[in-house]
Design a protein around this motif. Sequence first.
Motif, PDB file in Angstrom:
ATOM      1  N   LEU A 105      14.746  65.636  23.965  1.00  0.00           N
ATOM      2  CA  LEU A 105      15.543  65.236  22.911  1.00  0.00           C
ATOM      3  C   LEU A 105      16.907  65.642  23.091  1.00  0.00           C
ATOM      4  O   LEU A 105      17.869  64.964  22.956  1.00  0.00           O
ATOM      5  N   ALA A 106      17.125  66.967  23.690  1.00  0.00           N
ATOM      6  CA  ALA A 106      18.540  67.234  24.138  1.00  0.00           C
ATOM      7  C   ALA A 106      19.164  66.518  25.184  1.00  0.00           C
ATOM      8  O   ALA A 106      20.373  66.146  24.988  1.00  0.00           O
ATOM      9  N   VAL A 107      18.382  66.149  25.954  1.00  0.00           N
ATOM     10  CA  VAL A 107      18.942  65.336  27.326  1.00  0.00           C
ATOM     11  C   VAL A 107      19.455  63.781  26.537  1.00  0.00           C
ATOM     12  O   VAL A 107      20.543  63.330  26.729  1.00  0.00           O
TER      13      VAL A 107
ATOM     14  N   ASN B  73      33.655  65.745  32.876  1.00  0.00           N
ATOM     15  CA  ASN B  73      34.894  65.639  32.225  1.00  0.00           C
ATOM     16  C   ASN B  73      35.000  65.661  30.787  1.00  0.00           C
ATOM     17  O   ASN B  73      35.820  65.986  29.833  1.00  0.00           O
ATOM     18  N   HIS B  74      33.826  65.099  30.192  1.00  0.00           N
ATOM     19  CA  HIS B  74      33.723  64.907  28.769  1.00  0.00           C
ATOM     20  C   HIS B  74      32.778  66.097  28.126  1.00  0.00           C
ATOM     21  O   HIS B  74      31.948  65.741  26.948  1.00  0.00           O
ATOM     22  N   GLY B  75      32.274  67.058  28.940  1.00  0.00           N
ATOM     23  CA  GLY B  75      31.700  68.163  28.098  1.00  0.00           C
ATOM     24  C   GLY B  75      30.315  67.919  28.561  1.00  0.00           C
ATOM     25  O   GLY B  75      29.354  68.686  27.804  1.00  0.00           O
ATOM     26  N   ALA B  76      29.512  67.186  29.428  1.00  0.00           N
ATOM     27  CA  ALA B  76      28.172  67.163  30.010  1.00  0.00           C
ATOM     28  C   ALA B  76      27.766  68.503  30.238  1.00  0.00           C
ATOM     29  O   ALA B  76      28.632  69.275  31.161  1.00  0.00           O
ATOM     30  N   SER B  77      26.644  69.018  29.935  1.00  0.00           N
ATOM     31  CA  SER B  77      26.040  70.298  30.501  1.00  0.00           C
ATOM     32  C   SER B  77      25.556  70.112  31.606  1.00  0.00           C
ATOM     33  O   SER B  77      25.271  68.816  32.195  1.00  0.00           O
ATOM     34  N   GLU B  78      25.546  71.386  32.286  1.00  0.00           N
ATOM     35  CA  GLU B  78      24.491  71.059  33.618  1.00  0.00           C
ATOM     36  C   GLU B  78      23.077  70.822  33.465  1.00  0.00           C
ATOM     37  O   GLU B  78      22.539  70.145  34.254  1.00  0.00           O
ATOM     38  N   ARG B  79      22.590  70.775  32.157  1.00  0.00           N
ATOM     39  CA  ARG B  79      21.484  70.201  31.922  1.00  0.00           C
ATOM     40  C   ARG B  79      21.314  68.942  31.793  1.00  0.00           C
ATOM     41  O   ARG B  79      20.431  68.237  32.410  1.00  0.00           O
ATOM     42  N   LEU B  80      22.296  68.303  31.359  1.00  0.00           N
ATOM     43  CA  LEU B  80      22.369  66.880  31.309  1.00  0.00           C
ATOM     44  C   LEU B  80      22.852  66.077  32.866  1.00  0.00           C
ATOM     45  O   LEU B  80      22.063  65.393  33.105  1.00  0.00           O
ATOM     46  N   LEU B  81      23.622  66.941  33.527  1.00  0.00           N
ATOM     47  CA  LEU B  81      23.815  66.518  34.935  1.00  0.00           C
ATOM     48  C   LEU B  81      22.797  66.483  35.706  1.00  0.00           C
ATOM     49  O   LEU B  81      22.763  65.894  36.579  1.00  0.00           O
ATOM     50  N   SER B  82      21.671  67.368  35.819  1.00  0.00           N
ATOM     51  CA  SER B  82      20.863  67.450  36.591  1.00  0.00           C
ATOM     52  C   SER B  82      19.443  66.569  36.028  1.00  0.00           C
ATOM     53  O   SER B  82      18.395  66.617  36.641  1.00  0.00           O
ATOM     54  N   SER B  83      19.650  66.015  34.780  1.00  0.00           N
ATOM     55  CA  SER B  83      18.522  65.218  34.173  1.00  0.00           C
ATOM     56  C   SER B  83      17.994  64.059  34.896  1.00  0.00           C
ATOM     57  O   SER B  83      18.838  63.427  35.510  1.00  0.00           O
TER      58      SER B  83
ATOM     59  N   MET C 189      17.668  61.254  33.141  1.00  0.00           N
ATOM     60  CA  MET C 189      18.615  60.159  32.750  1.00  0.00           C
ATOM     61  C   MET C 189      19.847  60.055  33.585  1.00  0.00           C
ATOM     62  O   MET C 189      20.159  58.757  33.952  1.00  0.00           O
ATOM     63  N   VAL C 190      20.586  60.897  34.078  1.00  0.00           N
ATOM     64  CA  VAL C 190      21.520  60.617  34.939  1.00  0.00           C
ATOM     65  C   VAL C 190      21.049  60.442  36.452  1.00  0.00           C
ATOM     66  O   VAL C 190      21.410  59.644  36.976  1.00  0.00           O
TER      67      VAL C 190
ATOM     68  N   VAL D 131      11.632  55.643  38.444  1.00  0.00           N
ATOM     69  CA  VAL D 131      12.702  55.721  39.372  1.00  0.00           C
ATOM     70  C   VAL D 131      13.195  57.042  39.762  1.00  0.00           C
ATOM     71  O   VAL D 131      14.289  57.095  40.374  1.00  0.00           O
ATOM     72  N   THR D 132      12.553  58.203  39.384  1.00  0.00           N
ATOM     73  CA  THR D 132      13.428  59.495  39.262  1.00  0.00           C
ATOM     74  C   THR D 132      12.288  60.599  40.109  1.00  0.00           C
ATOM     75  O   THR D 132      12.384  61.734  39.676  1.00  0.00           O
ATOM     76  N   TYR D 133      11.271  60.171  40.551  1.00  0.00           N
ATOM     77  CA  TYR D 133      10.243  61.158  41.057  1.00  0.00           C
ATOM     78  C   TYR D 133      10.982  61.772  42.383  1.00  0.00           C
ATOM     79  O   TYR D 133      12.131  61.475  42.811  1.00  0.00           O
ATOM     80  N   ALA D 134      10.154  62.457  43.275  1.00  0.00           N
ATOM     81  CA  ALA D 134      10.424  63.313  44.350  1.00  0.00           C
ATOM     82  C   ALA D 134      11.021  62.495  45.543  1.00  0.00           C
ATOM     83  O   ALA D 134      10.425  61.302  45.893  1.00  0.00           O
ATOM     84  N   ASP D 135      12.397  62.826  46.061  1.00  0.00           N
ATOM     85  CA  ASP D 135      12.556  61.886  47.402  1.00  0.00           C
ATOM     86  C   ASP D 135      11.530  62.253  48.427  1.00  0.00           C
ATOM     87  O   ASP D 135      10.599  63.211  48.383  1.00  0.00           O
ATOM     88  N   PRO D 136      11.219  61.302  49.427  1.00  0.00           N
ATOM     89  CA  PRO D 136      12.181  60.158  49.558  1.00  0.00           C
ATOM     90  C   PRO D 136      11.570  58.941  48.767  1.00  0.00           C
ATOM     91  O   PRO D 136      12.387  58.052  48.604  1.00  0.00           O
ATOM     92  N   GLN D 137      10.373  58.939  48.663  1.00  0.00           N
ATOM     93  CA  GLN D 137       9.863  57.575  47.967  1.00  0.00           C
ATOM     94  C   GLN D 137       9.868  57.724  46.361  1.00  0.00           C
ATOM     95  O   GLN D 137       8.666  57.712  45.796  1.00  0.00           O
ATOM     96  N   TYR D 138      11.138  57.856  45.902  1.00  0.00           N
ATOM     97  CA  TYR D 138      11.265  58.347  44.644  1.00  0.00           C
ATOM     98  C   TYR D 138      10.994  57.131  43.573  1.00  0.00           C
ATOM     99  O   TYR D 138      10.670  57.630  42.174  1.00  0.00           O
TER     100      TYR D 138
END
Length: 744
Positions: free
Chosen positions: A269-271, A311-321, A323-324, A553-560
């Motif tokens: 929810l937070a993300v 730059n627009h206040g994104a948290s580290e939680r969002l940057l590593s999520s 969704m990003v 589209v977001t699983y573990a590298d390399p065949q993510y």
Amino acid sequence: MQNSENKKKIAILGSGMSSLTAAYELSSYKNWQDHYDITIYQMGWRLGGKTATGRGPNERIQEHGIHIAQGWYENAFRLIQDSYKECEQHNLMPDSPFKSWEEAFDREDTTLLTHFDPKTNQWIKKNIIFPSNEYIPGQGGPLPFSAIIHKAIGLVAEILFGTDPNKDNLVNMASESAKEIKPPEHHPLWANFKAKFEAFVKDKLFKHEGEKLLNYVSELVQNLTSGDHDHAQRKEHHSMIKELLGLLSKWVTKLIDSIADHNEYFYWLAVFVEFGLVNMKGTFEDVYDPETHELDYERINDLDYREWLKNHGASERLLSSAMVRFLYTGTFHNLTGSNHQGSLAAGVGLHFLTNSAGYKGSFVWKFKAGTADTMITPIYLVLKNRGVKFKFFHKVEQVHYSNSGEIEKISMAEQVTLKNGTYTPTYKFKNLDVWPGEPLYDQIEDRQAKALKEGKYDLEEAWCGWENVGKISLEKGKDFDDVILGIPIDVLGGDEGICKEIIDNNEAWKNMYNHVKSIPTMSMQLWIKPTLKELGMNLPDWGFPEGSLPNLVTYADPQYSFIDMSQVMPYEDWKDDEPGVLIYYTGSFLDPEVIPPYSDHRYPHEQLERIMRVSEQWLKDKMGWFFPNATTLEYPEGMKLDVIHDFSKNAKTDYSRLKTQFFRANVNPTDRYTLSLPGSNKYRLKANESGFDNLILTGDWINFGVNVGYYEGAIVAGLQAGQAIRDKLELPSETEIFSGVKLK
């Protein structure tokens, strides 16, 4: 009507989606043949470029990678719909199982996100069900920006205010955090909004008043695009939107910081909420131009997308999520940048995201058969029926530089001798016109065909080593008047580049070649004997409705990237031995430190072996989470490989069984994925900016708008190229080009 001597000759080099679209556009006008002839020159035996499909053992469908259509591919769907309609009108596919474009696709509304939680050292998942809608992709043009914002706000409102067992706890936390909100009383629009805001802050927060607040932002966006408002009024609305989104972001930051670590539900929810608000906030601060009232994504393309979010206040939680990460892995940018953690031009990423939110019908549309069988075949049949000429087995060696301001000469190699001088590239299977995985040797001169088969030469491969049978020189005025160059950028430059002379003599070309980069991709297709349920992946437990075909589209590298493509198996040849599930995987990988010259014929085979070995270990390490019934004591986190269908019937080891599946290491210059790195957009040339009066550019490497590598973008570039030729010949163009969501 012009006589044949006066008609212009148009040579199209390459036959990827961009080149085919250019030919389609040029031949879509009444009496086009009175003005010009069109010839497509193609290396090898098939069309489609990176969307080409081939057939292998059991008539299995073999792709370059994962290809789907998204519901916002307006130009692609229009092209597909038009080609199916014309095939029907002229009876070009009389017995095809796909009588219309709708019959050629399956719709899918579910997408899975996965995220590795370092605190628990485990993967967590979230299934998103994108609500289907009544819109038809390819018809009516893109949804307006206000509709996109309304959909996004509706999703945020549903996450915040919808029914959920965790709601009571969330309400208490949100009510506390709401006390921190300070209203923008100084703003001239505040008086109109004061009552709504005060009701929101009071104890009615989760009695639909919060949703009203978000809907008010949507109303402001609607007013921003209204033709009834003048420049000053729009600037006021823009200012108020910025303040409200800033206010909401501050409140949401406090709220999610207090809830995100409670459990998995609160984390997602937070993300989601932060992702939506930060992107909206950044859009109205940086991308919306209050003077022109347009969305200018180029303003942030020198920044990396994560950097822009921060730059627009994104948290580290969002940057590593997830969704990003979805934007980086979905565009193969996850290994780019100096630290190989991903680098993507912010404007390109945001534009791609905004367009995605404007999907029509369903979020994902899957081809019923191979990409080429479903999409390229009808386009090819229409072009051929219209009179477009195809020259297969013609490999461009040099588009020669000339200081005359025009291209005067093109050198080509003829790869093989055809028995009848022409080549029919498809054959019938289950009443589909399908494309072979190798040339149809019976159409090639016998001795050459025998040598090709025995030497296992791949005529699409740069390191092939095959000795071409002849040289051809195309000359301006005789063989061509205008040229459309639709060959990927990696083929153009370097010591063996086909435009090396131009790049050496033209600064704009040199800058483009040096700054527009690419990356190799890998793909793996597994035909697995048990069903998903037998493997232990019970769809309802994963949040999928029964009958869904999972994709992520977001699983573990390399065949993510992982997608269930079982819907194509009825168009393969299994008789009574059909596997339970067919899964495609894909990902990106890094080049070796030195890429060898084309004389090193071992290189592509070494790279293929490399990704097969890596994929074997990856399956044994990572797939147990999805397939718990296929794990072993030796590999409790992975998958035993004896569940894979053995095409050889006698594989003795796991690896020998795995090798019977289909793999691609897309290291060929024609197959690599074109990147949009920060700061690179300004070096891309537009279709009509080659610097030569008779040379038009097309492909996902030119400056076509969104500038990310996908076939919808290639189609946009093809339309632009076709219309550039029409403009040059002073002929009208009627086809509207949809370049993505616009503000109004």
